[in-house]
Design a protein around this motif. Structure first.
Motif, PDB file in Angstrom:
ATOM      1  N   LEU A  39     -12.042 -25.826  19.985  1.00 42.02           N
ATOM      2  CA  LEU A  39     -11.415 -25.146  18.851  1.00 42.02           C
ATOM      3  C   LEU A  39     -10.040 -25.717  18.538  1.00 42.02           C
ATOM      4  N   ILE A  40      -9.269 -26.015  19.606  1.00 43.59           N
ATOM      5  CA  ILE A  40      -7.916 -26.502  19.372  1.00 43.59           C
ATOM      6  C   ILE A  40      -7.940 -27.776  18.542  1.00 43.59           C
ATOM      7  N   LYS A  42     -10.059 -28.596  16.390  1.00 49.91           N
ATOM      8  CA  LYS A  42     -10.579 -28.371  15.046  1.00 49.91           C
ATOM      9  C   LYS A  42      -9.559 -27.716  14.126  1.00 49.91           C
ATOM     10  N   VAL A  43      -8.456 -27.228  14.704  1.00 44.40           N
ATOM     11  CA  VAL A  43      -7.525 -26.419  13.934  1.00 44.40           C
ATOM     12  C   VAL A  43      -6.393 -27.266  13.386  1.00 44.40           C
ATOM     13  N   GLY A  44      -5.973 -26.940  12.203  1.00 40.05           N
ATOM     14  CA  GLY A  44      -4.767 -27.512  11.638  1.00 40.05           C
ATOM     15  C   GLY A  44      -4.886 -28.984  11.324  1.00 40.05           C
ATOM     16  N   LEU A  45      -3.856 -29.733  11.720  1.00 39.61           N
ATOM     17  CA  LEU A  45      -3.769 -31.124  11.330  1.00 39.61           C
ATOM     18  C   LEU A  45      -4.542 -32.044  12.259  1.00 39.61           C
ATOM     19  N   ARG A  46      -5.057 -31.543  13.359  1.00 39.85           N
ATOM     20  CA  ARG A  46      -5.769 -32.431  14.275  1.00 39.85           C
ATOM     21  C   ARG A  46      -7.105 -32.868  13.705  1.00 39.85           C
ATOM     22  N   ARG A  47      -7.734 -32.025  12.953  1.00 38.04           N
ATOM     23  CA  ARG A  47      -8.977 -32.397  12.285  1.00 38.04           C
ATOM     24  C   ARG A  47      -9.169 -31.483  11.088  1.00 38.04           C
ATOM     25  N   GLN A  48      -9.634 -32.045  10.015  1.00 36.63           N
ATOM     26  CA  GLN A  48      -9.877 -31.223   8.824  1.00 36.63           C
ATOM     27  C   GLN A  48     -10.979 -30.231   9.126  1.00 36.63           C
ATOM     28  N   THR A  49     -10.680 -28.952   8.984  1.00 37.22           N
ATOM     29  CA  THR A  49     -11.695 -27.950   9.285  1.00 37.22           C
ATOM     30  C   THR A  49     -12.737 -27.900   8.188  1.00 37.22           C
ATOM     31  N   GLU A  50     -13.960 -27.607   8.597  1.00 41.17           N
ATOM     32  CA  GLU A  50     -15.058 -27.525   7.647  1.00 41.17           C
ATOM     33  C   GLU A  50     -15.132 -26.102   7.116  1.00 41.17           C
ATOM     34  N   GLN A  51     -14.471 -25.885   6.017  1.00 35.56           N
ATOM     35  CA  GLN A  51     -14.470 -24.573   5.409  1.00 35.56           C
ATOM     36  C   GLN A  51     -14.247 -24.724   3.916  1.00 35.56           C
ATOM     37  N   VAL A  52     -14.649 -23.716   3.189  1.00 32.95           N
ATOM     38  CA  VAL A  52     -14.361 -23.690   1.758  1.00 32.95           C
ATOM     39  C   VAL A  52     -13.015 -23.005   1.604  1.00 32.95           C
ATOM     40  N   VAL A  53     -11.983 -23.807   1.315  1.00 32.34           N
ATOM     41  CA  VAL A  53     -10.643 -23.255   1.179  1.00 32.34           C
ATOM     42  C   VAL A  53     -10.532 -22.600  -0.181  1.00 32.34           C
ATOM     43  N   PHE A  54     -10.243 -21.308  -0.147  1.00 29.39           N
ATOM     44  CA  PHE A  54     -10.077 -20.704  -1.446  1.00 29.39           C
ATOM     45  C   PHE A  54      -8.575 -20.622  -1.706  1.00 29.39           C
ATOM     46  N   ASN A  55      -8.181 -21.472  -2.664  1.00 31.31           N
ATOM     47  CA  ASN A  55      -6.776 -21.679  -2.985  1.00 31.31           C
ATOM     48  C   ASN A  55      -6.343 -20.613  -3.974  1.00 31.31           C
ATOM     49  N   VAL A  56      -5.572 -19.671  -3.517  1.00 29.68           N
ATOM     50  CA  VAL A  56      -5.230 -18.511  -4.328  1.00 29.68           C
ATOM     51  C   VAL A  56      -4.177 -18.872  -5.369  1.00 29.68           C
ATOM     52  N   THR A  57      -4.420 -18.490  -6.595  1.00 27.77           N
ATOM     53  CA  THR A  57      -3.415 -18.581  -7.643  1.00 27.77           C
ATOM     54  C   THR A  57      -3.275 -17.204  -8.273  1.00 27.77           C
ATOM     55  N   ARG A  58      -2.276 -17.066  -9.090  1.00 28.47           N
ATOM     56  CA  ARG A  58      -2.008 -15.739  -9.650  1.00 28.47           C
ATOM     57  C   ARG A  58      -3.218 -15.202 -10.409  1.00 28.47           C
ATOM     58  N   PHE A 111      -0.530 -20.275  23.010  1.00 29.64           N
ATOM     59  CA  PHE A 111      -1.516 -20.287  21.924  1.00 29.64           C
ATOM     60  C   PHE A 111      -0.831 -20.598  20.597  1.00 29.64           C
ATOM     61  N   ALA A 112       0.345 -19.977  20.373  1.00 38.62           N
ATOM     62  CA  ALA A 112       1.080 -20.214  19.138  1.00 38.62           C
ATOM     63  C   ALA A 112       1.540 -21.658  19.032  1.00 38.62           C
ATOM     64  N   GLU A 113       1.961 -22.223  20.150  1.00 43.15           N
ATOM     65  CA  GLU A 113       2.475 -23.593  20.134  1.00 43.15           C
ATOM     66  C   GLU A 113       1.362 -24.621  19.967  1.00 43.15           C
ATOM     67  N   GLU A 114       0.243 -24.422  20.659  1.00 42.96           N
ATOM     68  CA  GLU A 114      -0.806 -25.439  20.680  1.00 42.96           C
ATOM     69  C   GLU A 114      -1.821 -25.288  19.550  1.00 42.96           C
ATOM     70  N   VAL A 115      -1.968 -24.077  19.028  1.00 44.77           N
ATOM     71  CA  VAL A 115      -2.988 -23.841  17.999  1.00 44.77           C
ATOM     72  C   VAL A 115      -2.364 -23.455  16.661  1.00 44.77           C
ATOM     73  N   VAL A 116      -1.432 -22.498  16.683  1.00 43.94           N
ATOM     74  CA  VAL A 116      -0.891 -21.966  15.439  1.00 43.94           C
ATOM     75  C   VAL A 116       0.054 -22.954  14.757  1.00 43.94           C
ATOM     76  N   PRO A 132     -11.518 -21.635  12.345  1.00 42.83           N
ATOM     77  CA  PRO A 132     -11.497 -21.775  13.810  1.00 42.83           C
ATOM     78  C   PRO A 132     -10.311 -21.076  14.450  1.00 42.83           C
ATOM     79  N   LEU A 133      -9.163 -21.080  13.787  1.00 43.74           N
ATOM     80  CA  LEU A 133      -7.989 -20.397  14.339  1.00 43.74           C
ATOM     81  C   LEU A 133      -8.203 -18.890  14.370  1.00 43.74           C
ATOM     82  N   LEU A 134      -8.768 -18.343  13.299  1.00 41.11           N
ATOM     83  CA  LEU A 134      -9.044 -16.906  13.274  1.00 41.11           C
ATOM     84  C   LEU A 134     -10.028 -16.516  14.373  1.00 41.11           C
TER      85      LEU A 134
END
Length: 454
Positions: A39-40, A42-58, A111-116, A132-134
């Motif tokens: 999981l570590i 897969k999270v953040g900048l180490r690897r692009q996570t496979e998810q549908v990012v829903f980019n919130v706008t107003r 956990f906050a340092e290595e994953v968050v 993966p982080l959630l």
């Protein structure tokens, strides 16, 4: 060698063993499982996570709320629920964390340092926490830290102090992701504190199972001169139930939430209501803010939403609602501590290494005094917040203490964020350095109501 990789197994992952029923043992088991997974990476900048990012706008989206889960009614109607015991008090004014609490801080801090922290910049830009982080936050037991053992949790007594320490440690990684991971547990904690037996038996088993539902505490409203203790959203009695109308803003992860705790005015008193996402009349809009963007802030629109009589959480005289507001403000104070500490830890080495006119800028009194002032104000914020948390855990009146803590955390937290940007000069204004994000997040402390609690 990483602390996480040296942890010993403490029982089945997600279910603490009988030898280790305390929060520390539970987290040790969870982090051990997390360290052995991928999981570590897969999270953040180490690897692009496979998810549908829903980019919130107003105006980017408007959708009906999540209706994928049905909570089956259980428990005895009208019977009081289980309540966590008050924390034991020694009578000595000592806010030093206990050995167990310090271990809890160390574990969640790692956990906050290595994953968050590695995932923070991307999550802020996407207005969404990586899946993966959630999932990792669920596996280390965050949703049930505030629940007593009798309800499937891990606490032997009220956990306001432990919750404060956890929120602070997570926010040192990123405030937005801390809010995203703490939101479901905040709802579970509220039901554990004020729910009836029926409410606890209906909803809490889902939080102690593997598929923990997303959930949200909705108190904020998009109104001018908003007063959290006088919500504009209304509840009107209708037969055996109530009809809710209004708009709630800055609701964390509202697009995926399956259960909401909504604040509304009933007969002139603020009251909390449990509202399932499948209830007709609920809809969600994007509500991105200046900061805390990784928490996927949304608006919750209530249009003639009908809920049963047993949907009321706690008392209808406003006392439960007021307690909820105070515990929420305590949580935001804790979040400000973690983020302010991140600022201090970042600018201290920076000013020692950054040179101007042939010497480190830390040699300039104005710079050195500014860094020292951050440390002084942070310590004052921490003292007042811990004092309020210790009284809350002991079941004592902490209204004065949390009011003082919120005042100083809102004012000085924003100042710390501003000073952090100032100390970095031009670097403080660009996204290459995280201080600009921390500055935006710290401005939320005096604005946000609800969303999380301890």
């Amino acid at each position: 060698m990483s602390l996480i990789s040296n942890l010993k197994p403490g029982g089945k992952f997600g279910v603490p063993s009988t030898e280790s029923r305390d929060p520390i043992g539970f987290l040790v088991a969870g982090l051990n499982r997390l360290a052995q997974s991928d999981l570590i990476d897969k999270v953040g900048l180490r690897r692009q996570t496979e998810q549908v990012v829903f980019n919130v706008t107003r105006t980017g989206f408007k959708t009906m709320t999540n209706a994928s889960r049905t909570f089956a009614k259980a428990g005895k109607k009208g019977q009081p629920g289980a309540r966590p015991a008050k924390a034991r008090s020694t009578g000595v004014f000592d806010l030093t964390p206990t050995e167990d609490e310090q271990m809890l801080v160390d574990l969640v801090g790692e956990f906050a340092e290595e994953v968050v922290r590695p995932a923070a910049a991307e999550a802020d830009a996407a207005c969404a926490a990586p899946e993966p982080l959630l999932k990792a936050s669920l596996e280390i037991g965050l949703p049930i830290l505030g629940l007593p053992e009798s309800l499937g949790g891990v606490s032997e007594e009220r956990s306001a102090m432990a919750g404060t320490l956890v929120a602070e440690a997570l926010a040192k990684g990123d405030m937005g992701l801390a809010v995203a991971t703490l939101a479901p547990g905040s709802v579970a904690t509220a039901i554990g504190l004020w729910g009836t037996d029926q409410q606890q038996q209906t909803y809490l088993p889902a939080f102690t199972a593997d598929a923990v539902p997303a959930a949200a505490l909705a108190l904020n409203e998009p109104t001018v001169l908003f007063d959290v203790l006088s919500p504009a959203a209304t509840a009107v009695r209708s037969g055996d139930g109530y009809v809710l109308n209004g708009v709630k803003s800055l609701v964390a992860r509202g697009d995926s939430a399956e259960l909401f705790i909504v604040g509304a005015s009933l007969d002139g008193k603020p009251v909390l209501f449990l509202v399932e996402s499948s209830t007709e009349g609920l809809s969600i809009e994007g509500d991105p803010a200046m900061g805390v963007r990784a928490a996927t802030m949304t608006k919750l629109l209530l249009e003639d939403v009908k809920v049963p009589g047993e949907a009321v959480l706690g008392e209808t005289d406003g006392s439960t609602y007021t307690d909820c507001v105070r515990l929420s403000r305590l949580a935001w104070c804790a979040l400000s501590l973690g983020t302010a500490q991140a600022v201090l830890d970042y600018v201290t080495p920076y000013v020692k290494e950054r040179e101007a006119f042939g010497e480190p800028i830390a040699h300039r009194q104005s710079v050195a005094f500014m860094v020292a002032n951050i440390a002084i104000e942070l310590q004052a914020m921490r003292l007042l917040t811990y004092r309020a948390a210790s009284r809350a855990a002991a079941g004592k009146d902490f209204s004065r203490e949390v009011a003082l803590a919120r005042r100083i955390c809102a004012e000085k937290g924003m100042q710390i964020g501003n000073d952090g940007v100032q100390l970095l000069g031009g670097h403080g204004f660009v996204k290459e350095h995280p201080v600009e994000r921390w500055y935006r997040d710290l401005r939320a402390i005096g604005i946000m109501e609800g969303t999380v609690l301890v």
